[in-house]
Enzyme design. Structure first.
Site, mmCIF file in Angstrom:
data_model
loop_
_atom_site.group_PDB
_atom_site.id
_atom_site.type_symbol
_atom_site.label_atom_id
_atom_site.label_comp_id
_atom_site.label_asym_id
_atom_site.label_seq_id
_atom_site.Cartn_x
_atom_site.Cartn_y
_atom_site.Cartn_z
ATOM 1 N N GLU A 44 1.071 -1.337 -0.270
ATOM 2 C CA GLU A 44 -0.156 -0.332 -0.341
ATOM 3 C C GLU A 44 1.352 1.339 0.187
ATOM 4 O O GLU A 44 1.797 1.595 1.049
ATOM 5 C CB GLU A 44 -0.580 -0.228 0.765
ATOM 6 C CG GLU A 44 -1.819 1.525 1.549
ATOM 7 C CD GLU A 44 -2.482 1.006 1.768
ATOM 8 O OE1 GLU A 44 -3.457 1.894 2.519
ATOM 9 O OE2 GLU A 44 -2.925 0.603 3.351
ATOM 10 N N ASP A 69 4.660 5.099 4.279
ATOM 11 C CA ASP A 69 4.429 6.188 4.081
ATOM 12 C C ASP A 69 5.878 7.061 4.079
ATOM 13 O O ASP A 69 7.301 6.690 5.121
ATOM 14 C CB ASP A 69 3.130 6.304 5.018
ATOM 15 C CG ASP A 69 2.524 7.715 4.948
ATOM 16 O OD1 ASP A 69 3.236 8.416 5.173
ATOM 17 O OD2 ASP A 69 1.343 7.504 4.513
ATOM 18 N N ASP A 124 -3.512 11.702 -2.576
ATOM 19 C CA ASP A 124 -3.364 13.381 -3.169
ATOM 20 C C ASP A 124 -4.156 13.280 -4.564
ATOM 21 O O ASP A 124 -3.419 13.351 -5.082
ATOM 22 C CB ASP A 124 -2.640 13.732 -2.582
ATOM 23 C CG ASP A 124 -2.437 15.460 -2.196
ATOM 24 O OD1 ASP A 124 -3.800 15.777 -2.506
ATOM 25 O OD2 ASP A 124 -2.100 16.281 -1.267
ATOM 26 N N LYS A 128 -5.073 20.767 -8.895
ATOM 27 C CA LYS A 128 -4.240 21.898 -9.951
ATOM 28 C C LYS A 128 -3.762 21.234 -10.861
ATOM 29 O O LYS A 128 -2.914 20.227 -10.672
ATOM 30 C CB LYS A 128 -3.372 22.300 -9.157
ATOM 31 C CG LYS A 128 -4.055 24.222 -8.331
ATOM 32 C CD LYS A 128 -2.738 25.538 -7.165
ATOM 33 C CE LYS A 128 -3.860 25.953 -6.149
ATOM 34 N NZ LYS A 128 -2.715 26.800 -5.906
ATOM 35 N N ASP A 160 -11.681 9.526 -3.273
ATOM 36 C CA ASP A 160 -13.491 9.938 -3.109
ATOM 37 C C ASP A 160 -13.386 10.633 -4.367
ATOM 38 O O ASP A 160 -15.067 12.164 -4.556
ATOM 39 C CB ASP A 160 -13.602 10.648 -1.533
ATOM 40 C CG ASP A 160 -12.671 11.861 -1.581
ATOM 41 O OD1 ASP A 160 -10.997 11.238 -1.696
ATOM 42 O OD2 ASP A 160 -12.997 12.906 -1.334
ATOM 43 N N GLU A 199 -9.394 4.673 6.936
ATOM 44 C CA GLU A 199 -10.077 5.261 7.961
ATOM 45 C C GLU A 199 -10.220 6.520 7.263
ATOM 46 O O GLU A 199 -11.792 6.750 7.381
ATOM 47 C CB GLU A 199 -8.794 6.208 8.534
ATOM 48 C CG GLU A 199 -8.610 5.025 9.631
ATOM 49 C CD GLU A 199 -7.640 4.704 9.158
ATOM 50 O OE1 GLU A 199 -6.564 3.853 10.173
ATOM 51 O OE2 GLU A 199 -7.027 4.254 8.160
ATOM 52 N N TYR A 200 -10.320 6.650 5.827
ATOM 53 C CA TYR A 200 -10.879 7.915 5.638
ATOM 54 C C TYR A 200 -12.236 7.321 4.864
ATOM 55 O O TYR A 200 -13.409 7.514 4.537
ATOM 56 C CB TYR A 200 -9.866 8.031 4.234
ATOM 57 C CG TYR A 200 -8.683 9.913 4.874
ATOM 58 C CD1 TYR A 200 -9.669 10.735 5.002
ATOM 59 C CD2 TYR A 200 -7.502 9.567 4.002
ATOM 60 C CE1 TYR A 200 -8.194 11.227 5.481
ATOM 61 C CE2 TYR A 200 -6.664 10.323 4.577
ATOM 62 C CZ TYR A 200 -7.027 11.533 4.904
ATOM 63 O OH TYR A 200 -5.751 12.671 5.827
ATOM 64 N N GLU A 201 -12.074 5.907 4.394
ATOM 65 C CA GLU A 201 -13.027 5.770 3.610
ATOM 66 C C GLU A 201 -14.438 5.676 4.422
ATOM 67 O O GLU A 201 -15.833 6.316 4.117
ATOM 68 C CB GLU A 201 -12.995 4.132 3.352
ATOM 69 C CG GLU A 201 -13.992 3.776 1.601
ATOM 70 C CD GLU A 201 -13.498 2.492 0.796
ATOM 71 O OE1 GLU A 201 -13.681 1.472 0.469
ATOM 72 O OE2 GLU A 201 -12.439 1.918 1.677
#
Length: 251
Positions: A44, A69, A124, A128, A160, A199-201
């Site tokens: 990941e 990460d 991310d 732009k 998302d 977590e975001y999901e």
């Protein structure tokens, strides 16, 4: 992303050498040696707080997992999540490693054909236009994934961001990659219990936001298996159609 790390965080990471790797470049081409087996390796990229990779590795002991990460604090949190996942599901942490590294240079820690799957979860979106090359589904990154993935290689992508998803669809298509299981609203009929959520999901789903997902088929064996599954599905649909027509005639 700004993270407020705890005092002594680097010392805490160094105290867990069996789980946390602060110099992952030393294992390029040697990951199977590190794990001590020939099991598939799934990675990941941008693991965040680590819920996804921790849960997935606990549920699938026959696969080796690496979470990558670039932030010390996220590795610390991911290590905590990893321990909690084993308390919940049992098993050991032998099939999981957490690597501190900037994924812009991902080719520096993984060798050609070394991985079987790459997960990109809620990367991310870099909205732009001038930052397009920083998106993890930009062709520049995808070429790197293609190189480090083996004959069974796949990319599993979730976001998302509708704009990032559209960009990614075009990026994969422009490179001639086969895509499957494309979903514009992954949890439209309720949370997918067959897939681990990040977590975001979980947060986005609770807010009613759509989650977009796809799988890009990379390796030759993975592609052959995919095409075979399509043929089997078409054959089954034809057989069902014949049965339906026969039943209608009888009626």
């Amino acid at each position: 992303m700004r993270l407020r790390g705890r005092k002594g965080i680097r010392e805490a990471l160094e105290a867990q050498p069996g789980l946390i790797l602060l110099n992952p470049a030393a294992y390029k081409g040697k990951w199977k040696e590190l794990f001590g087996n020939d099991k598939p390796i799934h990675v990941e990229l941008g693991m965040g707080k680590g819920r996804f990779i921790s849960q997935l590795s606990a549920l699938n002991p026959d696969i080796n997992y690496i979470g990558v990460d670039m932030y010390d604090e996220l590795l610390r949190r991911a290590a905590e999540k990893a321990q909690l996942s084993r308390e919940e599901h049992g098993g050991s942490l032998d099939n999981l490693r957490l690597a501190l590294f900037n994924i812009e240079k991902i080719e520096d820690i993984f060798d050609t054909d070394e991985l079987e799957r790459v997960y990109l979860n809620f990367s991310d979106p870099w909205p732009k236009k001038r930052h397009a090359r920083r998106r993890l589904t930009h062709s520049g990154f995808v070429r790197k994934y293609i190189d480090i993935l083996n004959e069974r290689g796949e990319i599993h992508f979730k976001t998302d961001s509708r704009s990032l998803f559209e960009f990614s669809l075009n990026s994969f298509a422009d490179m001639g990659l086969r895509m499957r299981n494309i979903a514009l609203d992954l949890h439209a009929e309720g949370p997918r219990t067959d897939l681990v959520m990040t977590e975001y999901e979980m947060k986005f789903h609770d807010k009613g936001m759509n989650i977009h997902r796809l799988e890009a088929v990379i390796g030759s064996v993975a592609l052959a298996n995919h095409l075979h599954q399509l043929e089997e599905r078409e054959r089954e649909e034809k057989n069902n159609l014949v049965v339906d027509d026969t039943e209608e005639d009888e009626n």
